[in-house]
Design a protein around this motif. Sequence first.
Motif, PDB file in Angstrom:
ATOM      1  N   LEU A 173       0.806  -1.221   0.000  1.00 54.83           N
ATOM      2  CA  LEU A 173       0.000   0.000   0.000  1.00 54.83           C
ATOM      3  C   LEU A 173       0.842   1.276   0.000  1.00 54.83           C
ATOM      4  O   LEU A 173       0.292   2.378  -0.105  1.00 54.83           O
ATOM      5  CB  LEU A 173      -0.914   0.025   1.231  1.00 54.83           C
ATOM      6  CG  LEU A 173      -2.008  -1.051   1.317  1.00 54.83           C
ATOM      7  CD1 LEU A 173      -2.749  -0.937   2.653  1.00 54.83           C
ATOM      8  CD2 LEU A 173      -2.990  -0.914   0.149  1.00 54.83           C
ATOM      9  N   THR A 175       2.620   2.885  -2.011  1.00 58.23           N
ATOM     10  CA  THR A 175       2.601   3.810  -3.149  1.00 58.23           C
ATOM     11  C   THR A 175       1.295   4.595  -3.247  1.00 58.23           C
ATOM     12  O   THR A 175       1.162   5.472  -4.086  1.00 58.23           O
ATOM     13  CB  THR A 175       2.807   3.031  -4.458  1.00 58.23           C
ATOM     14  OG1 THR A 175       1.770   2.045  -4.591  1.00 58.23           O
ATOM     15  CG2 THR A 175       4.169   2.340  -4.472  1.00 58.23           C
ATOM     16  N   ARG A 176       0.358   4.300  -2.351  1.00 56.62           N
ATOM     17  CA  ARG A 176      -0.954   4.935  -2.398  1.00 56.62           C
ATOM     18  C   ARG A 176      -0.962   6.166  -1.490  1.00 56.62           C
ATOM     19  O   ARG A 176      -0.175   6.297  -0.551  1.00 56.62           O
ATOM     20  CB  ARG A 176      -2.013   3.944  -1.918  1.00 56.62           C
ATOM     21  CG  ARG A 176      -1.993   2.596  -2.670  1.00 56.62           C
ATOM     22  CD  ARG A 176      -3.054   2.526  -3.700  1.00 56.62           C
ATOM     23  NE  ARG A 176      -4.371   2.544  -3.058  1.00 56.62           N
ATOM     24  CZ  ARG A 176      -4.989   1.443  -2.612  1.00 56.62           C
ATOM     25  NH1 ARG A 176      -4.408   0.255  -2.744  1.00 56.62           N
ATOM     26  NH2 ARG A 176      -6.192   1.549  -2.076  1.00 56.62           N
ATOM     27  N   SER A 177      -1.911   7.076  -1.729  1.00 51.83           N
ATOM     28  CA  SER A 177      -2.089   8.223  -0.836  1.00 51.83           C
ATOM     29  C   SER A 177      -3.269   8.016   0.105  1.00 51.83           C
ATOM     30  O   SER A 177      -3.339   8.634   1.179  1.00 51.83           O
ATOM     31  CB  SER A 177      -2.291   9.510  -1.642  1.00 51.83           C
ATOM     32  OG  SER A 177      -3.441   9.406  -2.467  1.00 51.83           O
ATOM     33  N   VAL A 179      -6.478   4.919   1.418  1.00 49.17           N
ATOM     34  CA  VAL A 179      -6.961   3.539   1.364  1.00 49.17           C
ATOM     35  C   VAL A 179      -8.347   3.510   1.987  1.00 49.17           C
ATOM     36  O   VAL A 179      -8.612   4.187   2.990  1.00 49.17           O
ATOM     37  CB  VAL A 179      -6.006   2.576   2.094  1.00 49.17           C
ATOM     38  CG1 VAL A 179      -5.860   2.940   3.566  1.00 49.17           C
ATOM     39  CG2 VAL A 179      -6.471   1.129   1.946  1.00 49.17           C
ATOM     40  N   LEU A 249      -1.096   6.923   4.910  1.00 47.49           N
ATOM     41  CA  LEU A 249      -2.171   6.923   3.915  1.00 47.49           C
ATOM     42  C   LEU A 249      -3.437   7.450   4.596  1.00 47.49           C
ATOM     43  O   LEU A 249      -3.771   7.033   5.710  1.00 47.49           O
ATOM     44  CB  LEU A 249      -2.458   5.509   3.391  1.00 47.49           C
ATOM     45  CG  LEU A 249      -1.425   4.790   2.518  1.00 47.49           C
ATOM     46  CD1 LEU A 249      -0.276   4.264   3.348  1.00 47.49           C
ATOM     47  CD2 LEU A 249      -2.094   3.632   1.781  1.00 47.49           C
TER      48      LEU A 249
END
Length: 297
Positions: A173, A175-177, A179, A249
């Motif tokens: 996760l 690389t995500r901003s 969730v 995140l």
Amino acid sequence: MSMNLRLLRYLVETVDAGSATRAAGRLHVTQPVLSRQLRQLEQDLGLPLFERQGHRLRLTPAGEHFLPLARNLLRQADEVRRAAASIAGGRLDQVHLAVPTTTLSDVLAPFLATLRPDDPVPFVRQLDPRGADVALHSGADLAIVTRPPARPLASLALAVLPVWAQVPAAHPLATRSTVDVGELAGHPLVLLTEDFRPRQLLDEAVAAAQVSYRETIDCTNAQVAQALAAAGRGVAVVSDDPRFGLTPLGLTGPGGPVRIHLYAAWDPRHHAEPTLAGLAGRLAAFCAEQYGSSVVP
């Protein structure tokens, strides 16, 4: 038994001066007057405080035992006088703050570093989980809470801060901003216990999404949760700023972003109400500067 603070001061001054002659000079009384006062204290207490050898005084074992009690009582009396003077003048020399542990490190402690020399000295304790009203009735001057305080308390909205899902750089996760809580629930999680507001907000969002946690580890400290996440034990869900190289995140649920609200609360009848209101306003401004104006309600 009567207790005369002036006589206790004569006792302490005599011991500290090392002789009755020097003590009498410091107290601006004659030595015979001092001697009579010390005998009066012994009579009032029913204790022999001194062994008298000519003009020399030496504490008895009872006097040795009583002396620290006298010092403590005089110290408390001085504190009462200072407090009374502060109350009469509308001042606040020491401010008692009740704060959730989740906001202490990242919100309150950095704010305390900005206090001025003429500000009250802060005394910080953990917020009673029953909320602002209980904290203030238990001696706190200002409480930081995560729910809007009920009237008749005075209050000020301080900030709206994100609840983060924090993962190490190698996590899928990372690389995500953001969730979604529905997806997050399928990962191993490191969560604060249910008496912490970030956990309560996550539980509400997960229930609204009609999903269940797959695997959880419970912690009573946000930094420990972050450390376990850094060690690869799961995703830490906290409101604290990232530590240990973790990537934050933003959490989203059926109702939108999962966020924690902060409020300052105090008694509007407090003798130093303007000081408390001023501190709350400065804390709100600090939060806006620290976290951006978009998080202030």
